[in-house]
Design a protein around this motif. Structure first.
Motif, short mmCIF file in Angstrom:
data_model
loop_
_atom_site.label_atom_id
_atom_site.label_comp_id
_atom_site.label_asym_id
_atom_site.label_seq_id
_atom_site.Cartn_x
_atom_site.Cartn_y
_atom_site.Cartn_z
N LEU A 1 2.77 73.60 36.93
CA LEU A 1 1.82 74.47 36.24
C LEU A 1 0.99 75.27 37.24
O LEU A 1 0.78 76.47 37.06
N ILE A 2 0.54 74.63 38.30
CA ILE A 2 -0.24 75.34 39.32
C ILE A 2 0.58 76.45 39.96
O ILE A 2 0.07 77.52 40.31
N SER A 3 1.90 76.23 40.10
CA SER A 3 2.76 77.26 40.71
C SER A 3 2.78 78.53 39.89
O SER A 3 3.11 79.61 40.41
N GLY A 4 2.44 78.43 38.61
CA GLY A 4 2.31 79.63 37.79
C GLY A 4 1.14 80.50 38.21
O GLY A 4 1.12 81.71 37.96
N LEU A 5 0.15 79.89 38.86
CA LEU A 5 -1.00 80.64 39.37
C LEU A 5 -0.70 81.29 40.71
O LEU A 5 -1.32 82.28 41.08
N THR A 6 0.26 80.72 41.44
CA THR A 6 0.59 81.23 42.77
C THR A 6 1.89 82.02 42.79
O THR A 6 2.30 82.52 43.85
#
Length: 408
Positions: free
Chosen positions: A282-287
């Motif tokens: 999910l965090i990789s969606g921010l990066t």
């Protein structure tokens, strides 16, 4: 002697391992008649392998036209090409992994008739996530529990109703970009390949916060329109097509377009084979990365955990993404595409190959994201999805001279 068999699956079934065991001559005792036979696999994953091969080497063995990439073909056209390719190998049996998934009624009827005819000479093993897809020629029935076959030969599936997503979607990570109210504007757009017109005179405007369904039969041009929006199709140049306030071809880069779009299609799953936890996915969606390779900040962790809570997956927070069920993976992918609250969210067949309860849960999440944000959502489908209820639908209607659009 083996007979035509349908094997029901859910999102805990290990279809890959089971199919490999059949192809390698190690079937379960119930299908022992396959041990000395040669087989082939008819599946979306097999098509994805050819698309990956094409991306790496600029060609593949499954390329019907040399001047057109396989990824630009419709699901029906790809499956037609794959079946012809497999039959050239003259297998003794064919594994049909959800063969009707991603197909509209016309293509389903055509493929069903072709498979029924094939059943006269070739043994068929059908993997089915939805009972309505079972071929009439099937003699035996079973269920795939993990990698194990149970209930053979008279299994009867039960279809439970799925729960809904409750709670509110988390906020965006920061201020939303200043963009015009009309995000996408097609003005009399037509696209042709090798002299064949795919779509003709398309007029379509997508505004902030709208919830659209893009629906049409296989080969009607849905994939073509989406590739024009995402900047992946050179046919967009020279068209009167405006993306986020800028006419296509006026000096923008493909990344200028993609930064405003959240996108998911089930074929993306093959890119995420590493050891990534659900939280990191999910965090990789921010990066905007495939997986997470840097220490996340407090805001990133907070947002990811809020989304995990919304999905009801607190117990899976540190579980490897690759170990989730397919239904859980789709929920995470949809949340990942939405986590930044992009101006435009495109979900291309997000319920493909899911069992009915999982598809219902994914639809529940999509409806919530559309209702509780300013993001414009485009749900791409070849047939109506129960419970979706979009605000507007662009129907692509096939005809001589290319598909035309009708808005309802």
């Amino acid at each position: 002697m083996a007979e035509h068999t349908v094997i029901f699956t859910d999102n805990h079934s290990d279809k890959y391992a089971f199919s490999e065991s059949l192809l390698q001559g190690n079937p379960p005792e119930a299908l022992s008649g396959l041990r000395s036979l040669s087989g082939a696999l008819f599946s979306n994953a097999r098509i994805a392998d050819f698309i990956e091969e094409e991306a790496r080497h600029q060609r593949s063995d499954l390329q019907p036209q040399p001047d057109r990439e396989l990824r630009t073909y419709s699901s029906g056209e790809r499956k037609k090409a794959l079946l012809a390719y497999l039959l050239q190998q003259q297998p003794d049996f064919l594994i049909l992994d959800d063969p009707f998934d991603n197909l509209d009624r016309e293509y389903r009827e055509s493929l069903s008739g072709q498979l029924e005819e094939l059943a006269r000479t070739t043994l068929l093993i059908q993997l089915a996530s939805r009972p309505s897809d079972v071929l009439p020629c099937m003699v035996h029935r079973a269920f795939l529990e993990g990698q194990n076959l149970v209930g053979f030969p008279t299994y009867e599936p039960e279809i439970p109703s799925g729960p809904r997503i409750t709670g509110s979607i988390p906020p965006p990570p920061g201020p939303l970009p200043e963009l015009p109210e009309t995000l996408v504007d097609f003005r009399d757009v037509s696209v042709a390949y090798s002299g064949r017109t795919i779509v003709r005179n398309i007029d379509w405007r997508i505004r902030r916060g709208e919830f659209w369904e893009l629906r049409g039969p296989n080969g009607s041009g849905k994939t073509t329109l989406i590739s024009l929006i995402t900047g992946d199709n050179p046919k967009a140049y020279g068209q009167e097509l405006y993306l986020f306030g800028t006419r296509k071809g006026s000096g923008e880069s493909v990344w200028d377009i993609k930064e405003h779009i959240g996108y998911f299609t089930p074929a993306m799953a093959d890119r995420f084979r590493g050891y990534h936890s659900v939280e990191n996915m999910l965090i990789s969606g921010l990066t905007d990365s495939v997986g997470l390779y840097q220490q996340p900040g407090d805001l990133q962790l907070s947002l990811a955990r809020q989304w995990i809570g919304l999905l009801g997956m607190e117990q899976e927070r540190e579980v490897l993404f690759r170990d989730l069920t397919e239904g859980q993976q789709r929920l995470v992918f949809c949340a990942r595409a939405m986590i930044k609250h992009p101006p435009l969210l495109i979900l291309d067949e997000p319920t493909a190959a899911l069992d009915e309860p999982s598809a219902f849960l994914v639809v529940s999440l999509i409806r919530k994201m559309a209702a509780e944000s300013r993001t414009a959502v485009v749900f791409v489908s070849h047939r109506p999805e129960p419970g979706l209820h979009p605000e507007k639908t662009l129907f692509l209607e096939s005809g001589q001279g290319g598909s035309r659009g009708r808005i309802a």
